[in-house]
Design a protein around this motif. Structure first.
Motif, PDB file in Angstrom:
ATOM      1  N   LYS A   1      -0.692 -14.797 -18.469  1.00 59.17           N
ATOM      2  CA  LYS A   1      -0.616 -13.523 -19.180  1.00 59.17           C
ATOM      3  C   LYS A   1      -1.343 -12.428 -18.409  1.00 59.17           C
ATOM      4  O   LYS A   1      -0.888 -11.279 -18.370  1.00 59.17           O
ATOM      5  N   LEU A   2      -2.470 -12.802 -17.792  1.00 62.43           N
ATOM      6  CA  LEU A   2      -3.226 -11.832 -16.997  1.00 62.43           C
ATOM      7  C   LEU A   2      -2.390 -11.324 -15.833  1.00 62.43           C
ATOM      8  O   LEU A   2      -2.299 -10.115 -15.595  1.00 62.43           O
ATOM      9  N   LEU A   3      -1.751 -12.236 -15.116  1.00 60.10           N
ATOM     10  CA  LEU A   3      -0.938 -11.854 -13.958  1.00 60.10           C
ATOM     11  C   LEU A   3       0.272 -11.029 -14.373  1.00 60.10           C
ATOM     12  O   LEU A   3       0.636 -10.065 -13.689  1.00 60.10           O
ATOM     13  N   LEU A   4       0.893 -11.389 -15.485  1.00 60.76           N
ATOM     14  CA  LEU A   4       2.051 -10.627 -15.960  1.00 60.76           C
ATOM     15  C   LEU A   4       1.651  -9.223 -16.394  1.00 60.76           C
ATOM     16  O   LEU A   4       2.367  -8.247 -16.123  1.00 60.76           O
ATOM     17  N   THR A   5       0.508  -9.103 -17.049  1.00 60.58           N
ATOM     18  CA  THR A   5       0.023  -7.782 -17.469  1.00 60.58           C
ATOM     19  C   THR A   5      -0.287  -6.908 -16.265  1.00 60.58           C
ATOM     20  O   THR A   5       0.092  -5.731 -16.209  1.00 60.58           O
ATOM     21  N   ILE A   6      -0.965  -7.489 -15.271  1.00 54.50           N
ATOM     22  CA  ILE A   6      -1.284  -6.743 -14.057  1.00 54.50           C
ATOM     23  C   ILE A   6      -0.011  -6.302 -13.344  1.00 54.50           C
ATOM     24  O   ILE A   6       0.123  -5.145 -12.914  1.00 54.50           O
ATOM     25  N   ALA A   7       0.950  -7.229 -13.206  1.00 55.40           N
ATOM     26  CA  ALA A   7       2.209  -6.912 -12.524  1.00 55.40           C
ATOM     27  C   ALA A   7       2.958  -5.792 -13.237  1.00 55.40           C
ATOM     28  O   ALA A   7       3.543  -4.907 -12.593  1.00 55.40           O
ATOM     29  N   ALA A   8       2.942  -5.811 -14.572  1.00 50.65           N
ATOM     30  CA  ALA A   8       3.648  -4.782 -15.345  1.00 50.65           C
ATOM     31  C   ALA A   8       3.041  -3.407 -15.114  1.00 50.65           C
ATOM     32  O   ALA A   8       3.762  -2.426 -14.885  1.00 50.65           O
ATOM     33  N   PHE A   9       1.713  -3.317 -15.158  1.00 48.05           N
ATOM     34  CA  PHE A   9       1.061  -2.015 -14.958  1.00 48.05           C
ATOM     35  C   PHE A   9       1.205  -1.527 -13.523  1.00 48.05           C
ATOM     36  O   PHE A   9       1.374  -0.323 -13.285  1.00 48.05           O
ATOM     37  N   VAL A  10       1.146  -2.447 -12.556  1.00 50.87           N
ATOM     38  CA  VAL A  10       1.339  -2.049 -11.163  1.00 50.87           C
ATOM     39  C   VAL A  10       2.743  -1.506 -10.966  1.00 50.87           C
ATOM     40  O   VAL A  10       2.949  -0.498 -10.278  1.00 50.87           O
TER      41      VAL A  10
ATOM     42  N   PHE B   1       3.481   2.252 -10.002  1.00 51.27           N
ATOM     43  CA  PHE B   1       4.173   2.389  -8.717  1.00 51.27           C
ATOM     44  C   PHE B   1       5.374   3.315  -8.866  1.00 51.27           C
ATOM     45  O   PHE B   1       5.613   4.194  -8.030  1.00 51.27           O
ATOM     46  N   THR B   2       6.132   3.128  -9.936  1.00 49.03           N
ATOM     47  CA  THR B   2       7.311   3.964 -10.172  1.00 49.03           C
ATOM     48  C   THR B   2       6.923   5.425 -10.360  1.00 49.03           C
ATOM     49  O   THR B   2       7.568   6.332  -9.810  1.00 49.03           O
ATOM     50  N   ILE B   3       5.851   5.661 -11.113  1.00 44.08           N
ATOM     51  CA  ILE B   3       5.385   7.032 -11.337  1.00 44.08           C
ATOM     52  C   ILE B   3       4.873   7.645 -10.036  1.00 44.08           C
ATOM     53  O   ILE B   3       5.131   8.817  -9.723  1.00 44.08           O
ATOM     54  N   SER B   4       4.143   6.828  -9.244  1.00 45.00           N
ATOM     55  CA  SER B   4       3.541   7.322  -8.006  1.00 45.00           C
ATOM     56  C   SER B   4       4.579   7.732  -6.973  1.00 45.00           C
ATOM     57  O   SER B   4       4.286   8.557  -6.100  1.00 45.00           O
ATOM     58  N   LEU B   5       5.779   7.168  -7.053  1.00 45.35           N
ATOM     59  CA  LEU B   5       6.827   7.531  -6.096  1.00 45.35           C
ATOM     60  C   LEU B   5       7.129   9.026  -6.127  1.00 45.35           C
ATOM     61  O   LEU B   5       7.455   9.625  -5.099  1.00 45.35           O
TER      62      LEU B   5
ATOM     63  N   ILE C   1       9.112   4.008   4.405  1.00 49.95           N
ATOM     64  CA  ILE C   1       8.191   2.907   4.123  1.00 49.95           C
ATOM     65  C   ILE C   1       6.782   3.437   3.854  1.00 49.95           C
ATOM     66  O   ILE C   1       6.044   2.902   3.018  1.00 49.95           O
ATOM     67  N   ALA C   2       6.400   4.515   4.550  1.00 51.91           N
ATOM     68  CA  ALA C   2       5.085   5.121   4.315  1.00 51.91           C
ATOM     69  C   ALA C   2       4.974   5.646   2.884  1.00 51.91           C
ATOM     70  O   ALA C   2       3.927   5.526   2.250  1.00 51.91           O
ATOM     71  N   TYR C   3       6.071   6.226   2.389  1.00 56.86           N
ATOM     72  CA  TYR C   3       6.077   6.694   0.998  1.00 56.86           C
ATOM     73  C   TYR C   3       5.897   5.518   0.038  1.00 56.86           C
ATOM     74  O   TYR C   3       5.196   5.638  -0.985  1.00 56.86           O
ATOM     75  N   LEU C   4       6.513   4.387   0.344  1.00 62.43           N
ATOM     76  CA  LEU C   4       6.352   3.202  -0.496  1.00 62.43           C
ATOM     77  C   LEU C   4       4.926   2.681  -0.431  1.00 62.43           C
ATOM     78  O   LEU C   4       4.360   2.246  -1.446  1.00 62.43           O
ATOM     79  N   LYS C   5       4.323   2.738   0.755  1.00 58.90           N
ATOM     80  CA  LYS C   5       2.955   2.251   0.933  1.00 58.90           C
ATOM     81  C   LYS C   5       1.960   3.061   0.105  1.00 58.90           C
ATOM     82  O   LYS C   5       1.092   2.495  -0.569  1.00 58.90           O
TER      83      LYS C   5
ATOM     84  N   LEU D   1      -0.395   1.872  -2.941  1.00 60.58           N
ATOM     85  CA  LEU D   1      -1.838   2.143  -2.941  1.00 60.58           C
ATOM     86  C   LEU D   1      -2.252   2.854  -4.217  1.00 60.58           C
ATOM     87  O   LEU D   1      -3.226   2.467  -4.879  1.00 60.58           O
ATOM     88  N   SER D   2      -1.508   3.885  -4.582  1.00 62.75           N
ATOM     89  CA  SER D   2      -1.815   4.637  -5.793  1.00 62.75           C
ATOM     90  C   SER D   2      -1.694   3.774  -7.041  1.00 62.75           C
ATOM     91  O   SER D   2      -2.514   3.861  -7.962  1.00 62.75           O
ATOM     92  N   SER D   3      -0.680   2.899  -7.079  1.00 55.33           N
ATOM     93  CA  SER D   3      -0.470   2.055  -8.255  1.00 55.33           C
ATOM     94  C   SER D   3      -1.609   1.059  -8.429  1.00 55.33           C
ATOM     95  O   SER D   3      -2.042   0.789  -9.566  1.00 55.33           O
TER      96      SER D   3
END
Length: 240
Positions: free
Chosen positions: A23-32, A36-40, A68-72, A76-78
């Motif tokens: 559950k911890l890993l799934l919660t972290i993955a969801a928020f990342v 990440f989507t917002i940071s794009l 790729i730099a934009y993705l990086k 990082l931001s996420s």
């Protein structure tokens, strides 16, 4: 040796621990993923903020390097934006196991870990990165001009920022390990010399450049944090 057998209670506890980790890993993955989507949408602005320490134009040598730099920078931001949530979820699991019945510890770990992480980021962005970049660019001459690729520069900044952010968690990690009985302040003091050597080796490996100057910029704060960890363990290992 006899066969190692788990009782039904031990097996149930193991399942509960694994389920909590899942559950911890799934919660972290969801928020990342969400951050990440917002940071794009703000990745160009983030690159500009990182480029300010360089004060030189960035270039790219491959058609996909800028993309790729934009993705990086979005990743990082996420990670940075998700850290308070990561800390919150992790603190909840730790407080149940190590500090049962002490609700204030849950909030203390969350706040303390977030403040340490942000402190590491700020120190790196406003102090370490400018010093390191200025030193590395000081080798510029009339016949030797820097042309820095955006991909490598973003990787350099990301590695340094996240290294400082996570390494600043050292005092808190020491406190938790002391509470769990894994280490004591006496153990930390005993292995101080070996730990300092390990810190410098680790700093040499993790820093994206091979110069001693950049390595030292990371190693010195870590040595100070190690000393702080010893004193924190001394203060709290008997109180908690």
């Amino acid at each position: 040796m006899g066969d190692l057998k788990l009782s039904s209670e031990d097996f149930t506890n193991l399942i509960d621990i694994l389920e909590s980790i899942r559950k911890l890993l799934l919660t972290i993955a969801a928020f990342v993923f969400i951050t990440f989507t917002i940071s794009l949408f703000f990745s160009g602005r983030i690159i500009y903020l990182l480029q300010r320490n360089l004060n030189k134009p960035l270039v790219f040598y491959h058609p996909s390097e800028a993309f790729i730099a934009y993705l990086k920078v979005s990743l990082l931001s996420s990670i940075i934006l998700s850290f308070p949530i990561i800390s919150l979820v992790g603190a909840r699991m730790l407080s149940k196991r190590l500090f049962p019945g002490r609700q204030w510890v849950f909030f203390a770990i969350t706040i303390f870990s977030t403040l340490l992480f942000i402190s590491g980021l700020l120190l790196c962005y406003f102090f370490v990165l400018p010093l390191g970049i200025n030193f590395l660019l000081s080798y510029e001459t009339q016949y030797l001009k820097p042309m820095i690729s955006v991909g490598k520069y973003i990787s350099f900044c990301s590695t340094m920022l996240l290294s400082f952010g996570f390494m600043f968690e050292l005092p808190l990690v020491s406190l938790i390990l002391s509470r769990a009985g894994v280490i004591t302040s006496r153990t930390l003091s005993k292995f101080r010399r070996w730990s300092i050597v390990t810190i410098f080796i680790f700093s040499a490996v993790i820093t994206p450049t091979t110069d001693a100057y950049t390595m030292t910029l990371l190693a010195v704060p870590l040595c100070i944090l190690y000393e702080a960890s010893i004193w924190i363990s001394k203060i709290f290992e008997k109180k908690l």
